[in-house]
Design a protein around this motif. Structure first.
Motif, mmCIF file in Angstrom:
data_model
loop_
_atom_site.group_PDB
_atom_site.id
_atom_site.type_symbol
_atom_site.label_atom_id
_atom_site.label_comp_id
_atom_site.label_asym_id
_atom_site.label_seq_id
_atom_site.Cartn_x
_atom_site.Cartn_y
_atom_site.Cartn_z
ATOM 1 N N VAL A 91 5.760 -8.390 -2.991
ATOM 2 C CA VAL A 91 4.326 -8.235 -2.701
ATOM 3 C C VAL A 91 3.942 -9.125 -1.522
ATOM 4 O O VAL A 91 4.291 -10.312 -1.492
ATOM 5 N N PHE A 92 3.221 -8.529 -0.573
ATOM 6 C CA PHE A 92 2.514 -9.285 0.460
ATOM 7 C C PHE A 92 1.022 -9.128 0.180
ATOM 8 O O PHE A 92 0.536 -8.000 0.049
ATOM 9 N N ILE A 93 0.325 -10.241 0.114
ATOM 10 C CA ILE A 93 -1.104 -10.160 -0.169
ATOM 11 C C ILE A 93 -1.877 -11.014 0.831
ATOM 12 O O ILE A 93 -1.570 -12.191 1.052
ATOM 13 N N GLY A 94 -2.855 -10.386 1.465
ATOM 14 C CA GLY A 94 -3.758 -11.064 2.384
ATOM 15 C C GLY A 94 -5.195 -10.774 1.982
ATOM 16 O O GLY A 94 -5.459 -10.115 0.970
ATOM 17 N N GLU A 95 -6.118 -11.209 2.784
ATOM 18 C CA GLU A 95 -7.533 -11.055 2.431
ATOM 19 C C GLU A 95 -7.946 -9.592 2.373
ATOM 20 O O GLU A 95 -8.744 -9.201 1.502
ATOM 21 N N LYS A 96 -7.384 -8.756 3.253
ATOM 22 C CA LYS A 96 -7.818 -7.372 3.319
ATOM 23 C C LYS A 96 -6.700 -6.362 3.048
ATOM 24 O O LYS A 96 -6.873 -5.170 3.309
ATOM 25 N N TYR A 97 -5.591 -6.838 2.503
ATOM 26 C CA TYR A 97 -4.506 -5.891 2.237
ATOM 27 C C TYR A 97 -3.657 -6.384 1.064
ATOM 28 O O TYR A 97 -3.598 -7.576 0.749
ATOM 29 N N LEU A 98 -3.020 -5.429 0.453
ATOM 30 C CA LEU A 98 -2.011 -5.685 -0.583
ATOM 31 C C LEU A 98 -0.877 -4.701 -0.330
ATOM 32 O O LEU A 98 -1.095 -3.491 -0.266
ATOM 33 N N ILE A 99 0.342 -5.226 -0.167
ATOM 34 C CA ILE A 99 1.502 -4.391 0.123
ATOM 35 C C ILE A 99 2.528 -4.597 -0.985
ATOM 36 O O ILE A 99 2.939 -5.729 -1.250
ATOM 37 N N THR A 100 2.913 -3.517 -1.638
ATOM 38 C CA THR A 100 3.903 -3.589 -2.724
ATOM 39 C C THR A 100 5.141 -2.804 -2.311
ATOM 40 O O THR A 100 5.049 -1.672 -1.838
ATOM 41 N N LEU A 101 6.307 -3.409 -2.503
ATOM 42 C CA LEU A 101 7.589 -2.774 -2.207
ATOM 43 C C LEU A 101 8.444 -2.824 -3.465
ATOM 44 O O LEU A 101 8.656 -3.911 -4.035
ATOM 45 N N HIS A 102 8.924 -1.678 -3.894
ATOM 46 C CA HIS A 102 9.692 -1.626 -5.142
ATOM 47 C C HIS A 102 10.570 -0.387 -5.145
ATOM 48 O O HIS A 102 10.482 0.471 -4.256
ATOM 49 N N SER A 103 11.409 -0.283 -6.159
ATOM 50 C CA SER A 103 12.378 0.814 -6.237
ATOM 51 C C SER A 103 11.798 2.085 -6.819
ATOM 52 O O SER A 103 12.471 3.124 -6.839
ATOM 53 N N GLY A 104 10.575 2.027 -7.326
ATOM 54 C CA GLY A 104 9.967 3.190 -7.959
ATOM 55 C C GLY A 104 10.214 3.275 -9.448
ATOM 56 O O GLY A 104 9.726 4.192 -10.120
ATOM 57 N N GLU A 105 10.988 2.320 -9.994
ATOM 58 C CA GLU A 105 11.296 2.349 -11.423
ATOM 59 C C GLU A 105 10.158 1.805 -12.278
ATOM 60 O O GLU A 105 10.078 2.120 -13.465
ATOM 61 N N LEU A 106 9.289 1.000 -11.682
ATOM 62 C CA LEU A 106 8.179 0.424 -12.443
ATOM 63 C C LEU A 106 7.047 1.451 -12.510
ATOM 64 O O LEU A 106 6.238 1.578 -11.595
ATOM 65 N N LYS A 107 7.008 2.194 -13.599
ATOM 66 C CA LYS A 107 6.090 3.320 -13.719
ATOM 67 C C LYS A 107 4.633 2.877 -13.760
ATOM 68 O O LYS A 107 3.748 3.616 -13.298
ATOM 69 N N THR A 108 4.350 1.713 -14.308
ATOM 70 C CA THR A 108 2.950 1.280 -14.403
ATOM 71 C C THR A 108 2.334 1.085 -13.023
ATOM 72 O O THR A 108 1.164 1.409 -12.803
ATOM 73 N N LEU A 109 3.122 0.570 -12.072
ATOM 74 C CA LEU A 109 2.614 0.362 -10.714
ATOM 75 C C LEU A 109 2.341 1.706 -10.032
ATOM 76 O O LEU A 109 1.273 1.917 -9.445
ATOM 77 N N SER A 110 3.323 2.617 -10.122
ATOM 78 C CA SER A 110 3.145 3.927 -9.487
ATOM 79 C C SER A 110 1.984 4.691 -10.115
ATOM 80 O O SER A 110 1.219 5.367 -9.414
ATOM 81 N N LYS A 111 1.841 4.562 -11.439
ATOM 82 C CA LYS A 111 0.757 5.273 -12.122
ATOM 83 C C LYS A 111 -0.603 4.752 -11.696
ATOM 84 O O LYS A 111 -1.551 5.529 -11.482
ATOM 85 N N LEU A 112 -0.727 3.427 -11.550
ATOM 86 C CA LEU A 112 -2.001 2.852 -11.112
ATOM 87 C C LEU A 112 -2.347 3.317 -9.703
ATOM 88 O O LEU A 112 -3.512 3.623 -9.402
ATOM 89 N N PHE A 113 -1.354 3.384 -8.834
ATOM 90 C CA PHE A 113 -1.617 3.848 -7.469
ATOM 91 C C PHE A 113 -2.101 5.303 -7.480
ATOM 92 O O PHE A 113 -3.044 5.658 -6.760
ATOM 93 N N ARG A 114 -1.473 6.145 -8.304
ATOM 94 C CA ARG A 114 -1.890 7.549 -8.387
ATOM 95 C C ARG A 114 -3.315 7.658 -8.935
ATOM 96 O O ARG A 114 -4.107 8.480 -8.465
ATOM 97 N N GLU A 115 -3.636 6.851 -9.932
ATOM 98 C CA GLU A 115 -4.993 6.886 -10.477
ATOM 99 C C GLU A 115 -6.024 6.523 -9.419
ATOM 100 O O GLU A 115 -7.086 7.150 -9.323
ATOM 101 N N CYS A 116 -5.713 5.522 -8.625
ATOM 102 C CA CYS A 116 -6.646 5.110 -7.575
ATOM 103 C C CYS A 116 -6.755 6.169 -6.482
ATOM 104 O O CYS A 116 -7.802 6.296 -5.830
ATOM 105 N N GLN A 117 -5.693 6.928 -6.277
ATOM 106 C CA GLN A 117 -5.735 7.990 -5.276
ATOM 107 C C GLN A 117 -6.709 9.107 -5.663
ATOM 108 O O GLN A 117 -7.435 9.624 -4.819
#
Length: 318
Positions: A91-117
């Motif tokens: 994770v890179f986190i700054g005042e105006k951004y959040l960047i997540t890099l992962h293998s795609g195996e963590l379903k909770t992260l991917s699911k949250l991103f889809r919900e926000c989309q």
């Protein structure tokens, strides 16, 4: 204003989502192309970008003037093998951004991103309090998703307990698999807990609200998981030792029975070997022998075997 896009430059594999002045970039299965893009557009330290592609990093926090670099490990449970593996999230986190890099195996992260989309209300709930709050929401979901895994481990503990005390079931493999899984879980949380505790104070500058209550709840959940894993570790060690003792006892009983059978048959073996020699012996079935003597010898063998059997029976060894 909300935008969602998939990077196309050099076939970059990332998605970005913006709400207000906060952008979340989600990169699954990152390669050197994605890290080069981040280096050009965000000027992150090159060692941090190298760590994003490495799978042997430990959870950590690197603090810089205008951003934080974080590495987390989370549990990915394989239902088929009943064994957990570690999935790394950078994770890179700054005042105006959040960047997540992962293998795609963590379903909770991917699911949250889809919900926000797809859901405006989800974007408002997760983006409105800054990047620090958004990261908390990701971590909170990842930790809460572990409780069903913990319930599964507790259920397997009950199955292992039943198999350990069942003489008709081989429990060694089940005990070994579950013990391995518990060790993996404890290694994960042992390294993750101090990072979580330290992260609360470092994320304050990236959140627009006081998050003391939220972080306290998250740390409490992690402590409960750790205490449960500690209990599971103690129990699985007891089951391992119990299975070893019971298995050894079963082997000893089998060896004792075989030894007793060998001793009972010993008189037959000795006399059979003696009279199998190519010489004339008293009672032998030869031309000049007396058959009565042979039957007397057979009776003597049965008597000696019976006496050995009676001796073992009196000792309650059989």
């Amino acid at each position: 204003m909300t935008t969602s896009q998939v990077g196309k430059e050099e076939q970059l594999n990332f998605e970005s989502l913006t709400w207000g002045n906060l952008t979340w970039i989600n990169i699954e299965r990152p390669t050197e192309h994605e890290t080069e893009y981040l280096a050009q557009n965000y000027h992150f330290h090159h060692l941090d970008l190298d760590d994003c592609l490495s799978r042997i990093q430990r959870p950590k926090i690197d603090e810089y003037e205008d951003y934080l670099f974080l590495i987390f490990h989370f549990n990915v449970y394989n239902k088929a093998t009943r064994v957990s593996a570690l999935s790394q999230v950078s994770v890179f986190i700054g005042e105006k951004y959040l960047i997540t890099l992962h293998s795609g195996e963590l379903k909770t992260l991917s699911k949250l991103f889809r919900e926000c989309q797809i859901d405006e209300e989800a974007r408002r709930d997760n983006f409105s309090h800054g990047s620090g709050y958004l990261l908390y929401r990701i971590l909170d979901r990842a930790v809460d998703a572990y409780f069903p895994v913990l319930d599964k481990i507790m259920s397997l503990m009950e199955d292992v307990e039943d198999s350990v005390f069942d003489e008709n079931v081989e429990a060694a493999q089940g005990v070994a698999n579950l013990r391995r899984d518990i060790i993996t879980q404890r290694r994960l949380f042992f390294s993750l807990r101090p990072v979580m505790a330290e992260l609360e104070s470092k994320l304050k500058r990236f959140a627009t609200i006081d998050m003391s209550v939220q972080w306290g709840d998250l740390i409490d959940h992690m402590n409960k998981i750790w205490e449960t894993l500690d209990e599971c570790k103690e129990l699985i060690e007891v089951f391992k030792d119990t299975d070893y003792v019971l298995s050894t006892d079963r082997i000893n009983r089998i060896m004792r029975l075989l030894t007793i059978l060998s001793l009972i048959s010993l008189p037959f073996v000795i006399l059979n070997n003696i009279y199998s020699m190519n010489i004339v012996l008293p009672g032998g079935l030869n031309a000049e022998g007396n058959p009565k003597t042979f039957f007397i010898l057979v009776a003597a063998m049965f008597f000696l075997s019976g006496a050995i059997f009676y001796f073992f029976h009196r000792k309650r060894w059989i």
